[in-house]
Motif scaffolding. Structure first.
Motif, PDB file in Angstrom:
ATOM      1  N   GLN A  94       0.819  -1.214   0.000  1.00  0.00           N
ATOM      2  CA  GLN A  94       0.000   0.000   0.000  1.00  0.00           C
ATOM      3  C   GLN A  94       0.853   1.265   0.000  1.00  0.00           C
ATOM      4  OE1 GLN A  94      -2.357  -0.556   3.523  1.00  0.00           O
ATOM      5  NE2 GLN A  94      -3.904  -1.823   2.514  1.00  0.00           N
ATOM      6  N   HIS A  95       2.021   1.196   0.624  1.00  0.00           N
ATOM      7  CA  HIS A  95       2.866   2.389   0.786  1.00  0.00           C
ATOM      8  C   HIS A  95       4.175   2.271   0.004  1.00  0.00           C
ATOM      9  CE1 HIS A  95       0.388   4.186   3.954  1.00  0.00           C
ATOM     10  NE2 HIS A  95       0.235   2.964   4.427  1.00  0.00           N
ATOM     11  N   GLU A  96       4.168   1.479  -1.057  1.00  0.00           N
ATOM     12  CA  GLU A  96       5.413   1.215  -1.799  1.00  0.00           C
ATOM     13  C   GLU A  96       6.156   2.492  -2.214  1.00  0.00           C
ATOM     14  OE1 GLU A  96       7.127  -0.488  -5.988  1.00  0.00           O
ATOM     15  OE2 GLU A  96       4.970  -0.238  -5.677  1.00  0.00           O
ATOM     16  N   PRO A  97       5.510   3.484  -2.868  1.00  0.00           N
ATOM     17  CA  PRO A  97       6.274   4.668  -3.293  1.00  0.00           C
ATOM     18  C   PRO A  97       6.916   5.414  -2.127  1.00  0.00           C
ATOM     19  CG  PRO A  97       4.141   4.580  -4.394  1.00  0.00           C
ATOM     20  CD  PRO A  97       4.103   3.555  -3.311  1.00  0.00           C
ATOM     21  N   LEU A  98       6.194   5.545  -1.018  1.00  0.00           N
ATOM     22  CA  LEU A  98       6.734   6.237   0.141  1.00  0.00           C
ATOM     23  C   LEU A  98       7.897   5.457   0.743  1.00  0.00           C
ATOM     24  CD1 LEU A  98       6.737   8.435   2.288  1.00  0.00           C
ATOM     25  CD2 LEU A  98       4.864   7.221   3.438  1.00  0.00           C
ATOM     26  N   LEU A  99       7.763   4.149   0.849  1.00  0.00           N
ATOM     27  CA  LEU A  99       8.836   3.341   1.418  1.00  0.00           C
ATOM     28  C   LEU A  99      10.092   3.413   0.561  1.00  0.00           C
ATOM     29  CD1 LEU A  99       6.771   0.239   2.565  1.00  0.00           C
ATOM     30  CD2 LEU A  99       7.804   1.989   4.031  1.00  0.00           C
ATOM     31  N   ARG A 100       9.929   3.467  -0.741  1.00  0.00           N
ATOM     32  CA  ARG A 100      11.090   3.623  -1.626  1.00  0.00           C
ATOM     33  C   ARG A 100      11.792   4.956  -1.366  1.00  0.00           C
ATOM     34  NH1 ARG A 100      12.076   0.467  -5.904  1.00  0.00           N
ATOM     35  NH2 ARG A 100      10.656  -1.264  -6.347  1.00  0.00           N
ATOM     36  N   LEU A 101      11.043   6.015  -1.203  1.00  0.00           N
ATOM     37  CA  LEU A 101      11.637   7.318  -0.907  1.00  0.00           C
ATOM     38  C   LEU A 101      12.368   7.305   0.424  1.00  0.00           C
ATOM     39  CD1 LEU A 101       9.092  10.140  -1.889  1.00  0.00           C
ATOM     40  CD2 LEU A 101      11.206   9.511  -3.029  1.00  0.00           C
ATOM     41  N   VAL A 102      11.761   6.695   1.419  1.00  0.00           N
ATOM     42  CA  VAL A 102      12.369   6.624   2.750  1.00  0.00           C
ATOM     43  C   VAL A 102      13.700   5.876   2.681  1.00  0.00           C
ATOM     44  CG1 VAL A 102      12.124   5.606   5.055  1.00  0.00           C
ATOM     45  CG2 VAL A 102      10.218   6.849   4.030  1.00  0.00           C
ATOM     46  N   ALA A 103      13.729   4.756   1.980  1.00  0.00           N
ATOM     47  CA  ALA A 103      14.961   3.979   1.859  1.00  0.00           C
ATOM     48  C   ALA A 103      16.044   4.754   1.123  1.00  0.00           C
ATOM     49  CB  ALA A 103      14.676   2.657   1.150  1.00  0.00           C
ATOM     50  N   THR A 104      15.678   5.440   0.054  1.00  0.00           N
ATOM     51  CA  THR A 104      16.645   6.221  -0.715  1.00  0.00           C
ATOM     52  C   THR A 104      17.203   7.375   0.110  1.00  0.00           C
ATOM     53  OG1 THR A 104      15.565   5.656  -2.809  1.00  0.00           O
ATOM     54  CG2 THR A 104      16.971   7.608  -2.801  1.00  0.00           C
ATOM     55  N   LEU A 105      16.339   8.075   0.819  1.00  0.00           N
ATOM     56  CA  LEU A 105      16.794   9.178   1.663  1.00  0.00           C
ATOM     57  C   LEU A 105      17.679   8.657   2.789  1.00  0.00           C
ATOM     58  CD1 LEU A 105      16.779  12.145   2.429  1.00  0.00           C
ATOM     59  CD2 LEU A 105      14.600  11.786   3.610  1.00  0.00           C
ATOM     60  N   GLY A 106      17.294   7.531   3.385  1.00  0.00           N
ATOM     61  CA  GLY A 106      18.081   6.984   4.475  1.00  0.00           C
ATOM     62  C   GLY A 106      19.475   6.558   4.047  1.00  0.00           C
ATOM     63  N   ASP A 107      19.602   5.963   2.859  1.00  0.00           N
ATOM     64  CA  ASP A 107      20.895   5.433   2.418  1.00  0.00           C
ATOM     65  C   ASP A 107      21.730   6.443   1.642  1.00  0.00           C
ATOM     66  OD1 ASP A 107      21.426   2.942   3.437  1.00  0.00           O
ATOM     67  OD2 ASP A 107      21.421   1.939   1.502  1.00  0.00           O
ATOM     68  N   PHE A 108      21.106   7.149   0.686  1.00  0.00           N
ATOM     69  CA  PHE A 108      21.852   8.030  -0.212  1.00  0.00           C
ATOM     70  C   PHE A 108      21.781   9.500   0.186  1.00  0.00           C
ATOM     71  CE2 PHE A 108      20.568   4.751  -3.652  1.00  0.00           C
ATOM     72  CZ  PHE A 108      21.512   3.857  -3.163  1.00  0.00           C
ATOM     73  N   ARG A 109      20.903   9.830   1.146  1.00  0.00           N
ATOM     74  CA  ARG A 109      20.692  11.206   1.608  1.00  0.00           C
ATOM     75  C   ARG A 109      20.182  12.102   0.472  1.00  0.00           C
ATOM     76  NH1 ARG A 109      25.783  10.678   4.839  1.00  0.00           N
ATOM     77  NH2 ARG A 109      25.092   9.990   6.886  1.00  0.00           N
ATOM     78  N   GLU A 110      19.545  11.515  -0.539  1.00  0.00           N
ATOM     79  CA  GLU A 110      18.999  12.263  -1.672  1.00  0.00           C
ATOM     80  C   GLU A 110      17.485  12.361  -1.546  1.00  0.00           C
ATOM     81  OE1 GLU A 110      22.261  10.448  -4.878  1.00  0.00           O
ATOM     82  OE2 GLU A 110      20.119  10.008  -5.086  1.00  0.00           O
ATOM     83  N   LEU A 111      16.955  13.561  -1.815  1.00  0.00           N
ATOM     84  CA  LEU A 111      15.503  13.747  -1.759  1.00  0.00           C
ATOM     85  C   LEU A 111      15.089  14.766  -2.811  1.00  0.00           C
ATOM     86  CD1 LEU A 111      12.904  12.980  -0.260  1.00  0.00           C
ATOM     87  CD2 LEU A 111      13.270  14.946   1.223  1.00  0.00           C
ATOM     88  N   ASP A 112      14.146  14.369  -3.655  1.00  0.00           N
ATOM     89  CA  ASP A 112      13.565  15.272  -4.639  1.00  0.00           C
ATOM     90  C   ASP A 112      12.458  16.066  -3.941  1.00  0.00           C
ATOM     91  OD1 ASP A 112      12.330  16.589  -6.709  1.00  0.00           O
ATOM     92  OD2 ASP A 112      11.674  14.773  -7.763  1.00  0.00           O
TER      93      ASP A 112
END
Length: 361
Positions: A94-112
């Motif tokens: 249900q929250h796939e897009p948000l979880l992907r963003l959270v993982a990317t921000l947590g690991d790569f420190r990148e946020l659009d």
């Protein structure tokens, strides 16, 4: 899919054939879902983040029916999101897009910042950080407690696994926890987007140069660096840090990368020009995030992982235009005959670092 149970890594070693391992390596595991370089993640599920690999496998219902457990050998946001998703597959889908963003921000420190879910992703990541700081040891801090990360991290998983679902559904419930860091990052992001900051990009070598008054949190500093793998931060008072991003430590799937190169020659070059008592130093390429900077007493791994505004950064005698010119020239020369691609092995990375520069006639 089968119902899984979290199993601490030390125990999972004895039940590997029944275990899905996330963001880690476990010989003989039923399934590996990790973005680590060389990890045996099946090709259809390979992703930039380990959590992304988990979500791909979940959506395809590809978890082996023989699996009973899920584990990871360390705690970080990306790995946690992957483990939690396997334990809560319906909510994860249900929250796939948000979880992907959270993982990317947590690991790569990148946020659009233009993404409609960016604000929520930042709130969740700040919640993780605040709770981890308040209740446990910091990232890479287990050795200081004379503990192994693969053992100590089980306590973090046991606390966060039952707590995350309700915060994911309604982050406002935990506003008092995440708001202090969230506001700090938002203020820093405003600085990054203001006239006080100048960002220069060198796409031919994958470098972003940021000129901004003061050191900033990574979540703000690395925002405009998506698609690039090296960052030179130049602060007021001739203070500098160069960093290889984590994107060149793992197997990135979305795009090609260049291999990390040893920074020894660059260190020597800068030290030849440095007239202060301090010396330039850099970690080896196998470090998760090598830093090139003027040394003080030496930074621990905990300090190097922490935000730039949480550690001392020393003034150099070298002018910013000279530091930028030397670093750009260094990589332009060495990357001139190296073609970007995906899935570099550590052996290939080491070989690239030993290549001799072509002679100039």
């Amino acid at each position: 899919m089968p119902a899984l149970t979290f199993l601490p890594f030390a125990q999972a070693r004895r039940a590997a054939a029944s275990t899905v391992v996330v963001d880690s390596l476990l010989p003989g595991a039923a399934l590996t879902l990790a973005h680590w370089r060389g990890a045996p993640t099946p090709a259809p599920w390979q992703d930039d983040t380990s959590a992304g690999s988990v979500l791909r496998a979940l959506l395809a219902d590809a978890i082996p029916k023989s699996a009973r457990y899920v584990t990871a050998n360390h705690f970080d946001i990306d790995g946690f999101v992957g483990v939690w998703s396997l334990l809560n597959p319906r909510q994860a889908r249900q929250h796939e897009p948000l979880l992907r963003l959270v993982a990317t921000l947590g690991d790569f420190r990148e946020l659009d910042w233009q993404h409609p879910l960016a604000d929520t992703a930042l709130q969740l990541v700040c919640w993780f950080n605040a709770q981890e700081q308040a209740l446990f040891y910091p990232p890479f801090g287990a050795p200081a407690l004379r503990r192994r990360e693969d053992e100590a991290s089980a306590e973090k998983f046991n606390w966060f696994l039952p707590a995350f679902g309700s915060v994911l559904e309604n982050p406002a419930r935990a506003r008092a926890v995440w708001e202090p860091e969230y506001e700090r990052v938002r203020q820093a992001a405003a600085v990054m987007q203001s006239a006080a900051t100048e960002v220069r990009r060198y796409p031919e070598i994958g470098l972003v140069v940021v000129h901004t008054p003061e050191p900033l949190p990574y979540y703000a500093l690395f925002g405009p660096t998506a698609g690039y793998d090296m960052v030179l931060s130049c602060y007021r008072g001739q203070r500098y840090e160069f960093e290889y991003k984590y994107t060149t430590w793992i197997d990135l799937e979305i795009r090609s990368t260049r291999p990390r190169l040893p920074l020894d020659d660059l260190v020597t070059m800068l030290n030849a020009q440095e007239t202060t008592a301090r010396r330039w130093t850099a970690e080896p390429v196998t470090d998760t995030g090598p830093l090139l900077r003027l040394a003080g007493k030496g930074l621990s791994k905990v300090q190097r992982y922490a935000d730039p505004d949480q550690r001392p950064i020393y003034a150099s005698s070298i002018a910013p235009e000279v530091v930028e010119r030397e670093i750009v020239r260094f990589f332009q020369q060495r990357y001139a005959h190296i073609t970007p691609r995906r899935n570099w092995t550590w052996e290939q990375i080491r070989a690239a670092g030993k290549m001799e520069l072509p002679s100039v006639t």
